[in-house]
Scaffold this motif. Structure first.
Motif, mmCIF file in Angstrom:
data_model
loop_
_atom_site.group_PDB
_atom_site.id
_atom_site.type_symbol
_atom_site.label_atom_id
_atom_site.label_comp_id
_atom_site.label_asym_id
_atom_site.label_seq_id
_atom_site.Cartn_x
_atom_site.Cartn_y
_atom_site.Cartn_z
ATOM 1 N N UNK A 291 0.847 -1.188 0.000
ATOM 2 C CA UNK A 291 0.000 0.000 0.000
ATOM 3 C C UNK A 291 0.892 1.252 0.000
ATOM 4 N N UNK A 292 0.641 2.221 0.875
ATOM 5 C CA UNK A 292 1.443 3.449 0.861
ATOM 6 C C UNK A 292 2.454 3.492 2.005
ATOM 7 N N UNK A 293 2.823 2.324 2.541
ATOM 8 C CA UNK A 293 3.784 2.308 3.645
ATOM 9 C C UNK A 293 5.136 2.853 3.218
ATOM 10 N N UNK A 294 5.596 2.507 2.019
ATOM 11 C CA UNK A 294 6.895 2.991 1.573
ATOM 12 C C UNK A 294 6.937 4.491 1.472
ATOM 13 N N UNK A 295 5.908 5.087 0.893
ATOM 14 C CA UNK A 295 5.859 6.536 0.757
ATOM 15 C C UNK A 295 5.771 7.224 2.120
ATOM 16 N N UNK A 296 4.993 6.651 3.022
ATOM 17 C CA UNK A 296 4.893 7.230 4.369
ATOM 18 C C UNK A 296 6.226 7.131 5.107
ATOM 19 N N UNK A 297 6.881 5.967 5.007
ATOM 20 C CA UNK A 297 8.191 5.816 5.642
ATOM 21 C C UNK A 297 9.198 6.809 5.064
ATOM 22 N N UNK A 298 9.193 6.971 3.726
ATOM 23 C CA UNK A 298 10.138 7.877 3.081
ATOM 24 C C UNK A 298 9.877 9.327 3.493
ATOM 25 N N UNK A 299 8.620 9.711 3.597
ATOM 26 C CA UNK A 299 8.303 11.080 4.020
ATOM 27 C C UNK A 299 8.791 11.350 5.423
ATOM 28 N N UNK A 300 8.616 10.372 6.314
ATOM 29 C CA UNK A 300 9.036 10.583 7.700
ATOM 30 C C UNK A 300 10.560 10.699 7.779
ATOM 31 N N UNK A 301 11.268 9.868 7.012
ATOM 32 C CA UNK A 301 12.730 9.973 7.019
ATOM 33 C C UNK A 301 13.172 11.312 6.451
ATOM 34 N N UNK A 302 12.550 11.762 5.380
ATOM 35 C CA UNK A 302 12.898 13.075 4.830
ATOM 36 C C UNK A 302 12.654 14.176 5.843
ATOM 37 N N UNK A 303 11.585 14.038 6.607
ATOM 38 C CA UNK A 303 11.308 15.030 7.647
ATOM 39 C C UNK A 303 12.404 15.066 8.699
ATOM 40 N N UNK A 304 12.902 13.911 9.059
ATOM 41 C CA UNK A 304 13.983 13.847 10.052
ATOM 42 C C UNK A 304 15.286 14.407 9.486
ATOM 43 N N UNK A 305 15.519 14.168 8.200
ATOM 44 C CA UNK A 305 16.748 14.662 7.570
ATOM 45 C C UNK A 305 16.713 16.169 7.392
#
Length: 305
Positions: A291-305
């Motif tokens: 589903x959209x888990x990859x996109x959600x995970x990537x957004x959260x990592x980008x937010x941390x970076x």
């Protein structure tokens, strides 16, 4: 064809994206793509407006085409990067004849039998490699080719025969940027780790750092070392031990259901920054493509970076 990664003002040193933008469960969930975004062009444009890179998984199941690669380049902004998974027969996986182009199927002695790389006629193998390399050219010409990912299966275990196989596959790529991911612990245990990294350095291949469930023979430990100066890959498969070896009945993404916590992502940051300091560019790919888990995970990592 000799290809190398070229530095550009548009090139960031740490790119975060996902494995695939067309997974059936991603499209079906209806959360990532807005209403009206339902064509291949619209989906890729929407994805590329949010992330700077993506991994093409369809090239594992069937040869990519020059036409599709040209369209991918045209539909994405300057600086966007594509990593492509190598065709499954190249890495030692099996395939059905339907995975081959129709004209090459006609050259098989038994067009209905399952395929293995070594059983293919030599001229068919050579033509498959030629067409795969040709499909990379539009991306390279546009400055959007990241790496070709060779993900070797668990039955390719450490040893001289397997090392020769890896060397042959990299030689076949004619100096295109190659990354290697192993799927058996033997490559990094019992003193083999240094030999494996030395092999990749000698072959000019980027080592893929893997995050996956621990304690499985077909899950390698995370080894945060680079083997090229221009490129490193990090592939995050999630840590769902319950689904890691579950048969994939429909979409393979069902095996990689995992939402990384903020704490888990934050714990990755020091290693990512150290890796970023040692190479020109790091690609971080979330393979949690259910589903959209990859996109959600990537957004959260980008937010941390």
């Amino acid at each position: 064809m000799r290809i190398q990664i070229l530095a550009s003002p548009l090139t960031m040193s740490l790119l975060v994206g996902t494995a695939s933008w067309t997974d059936p469960t991603l499209i079906a969930c209806g959360r990532f793509y807005p209403p009206g975004v339902h064509t291949p062009e619209a989906r890729l444009r929407h994805y590329a407006a949010q992330f700077p890179m993506v991994e093409v998984d369809s090239s594992y199941y069937a040869l990519p085409s020059v036409r599709n690669a040209r369209l991918w380049a045209e539909r994405t902004p300057p600086g966007f990067v594509f990593d492509l998974k190598a065709f499954r027969l190249f890495t030692g996986h099996g395939a059905l004849p339907a995975a081959l182009p129709a004209d090459l199927r006609a050259a098989l002695s038994d067009p209905a039998a399952p395929l293995g790389y070594r059983a293919l006629p030599g001229e068919v193998r050579d033509e498959l490699w030629h067409r795969f390399r040709q499909a990379l050219l539009p991306l390279h010409a546009a400055g959007k080719l990241g790496a070709v990912l060779f993900q070797f299966p668990p039955w390719v275990q450490a040893g001289r025969r397997s090392e020769a196989l890896v060397e042959d596959r990299i030689d076949r790529m004619a100096a295109a940027p190659v990354a290697v991911e192993f799927r058996h612990r033997s490559w990094f245990e019992d003193g083999q780790r240094a030999r494996t990294l030395a092999l990749l350095r000698a072959l000019g291949a980027a080592h893929v750092v893997v995050d996956s469930p621990p304690d499985f023979a077909n899950a390698v430990p995370a080894v945060w070392e680079a083997t090229r100066t221009d490129l490193a890959l990090v592939r995050l498969h999630g840590r769902n031990a319950a689904t890691w070896n579950r048969p994939a009945h429909r979409a393979s993404s069902g095996r990689f259901q995992y939402a990384y916590s903020e704490a888990e992502l934050a714990a990755l940051l020091p290693q990512l920054r150290r890796l970023e300091d040692s190479v020109a560019q790091v690609h971080v790919v979330f393979n949690t493509n259910h589903e959209d888990q990859g996109q959600n995970n990537a957004r959260r990592l980008l937010g941390l970076l």
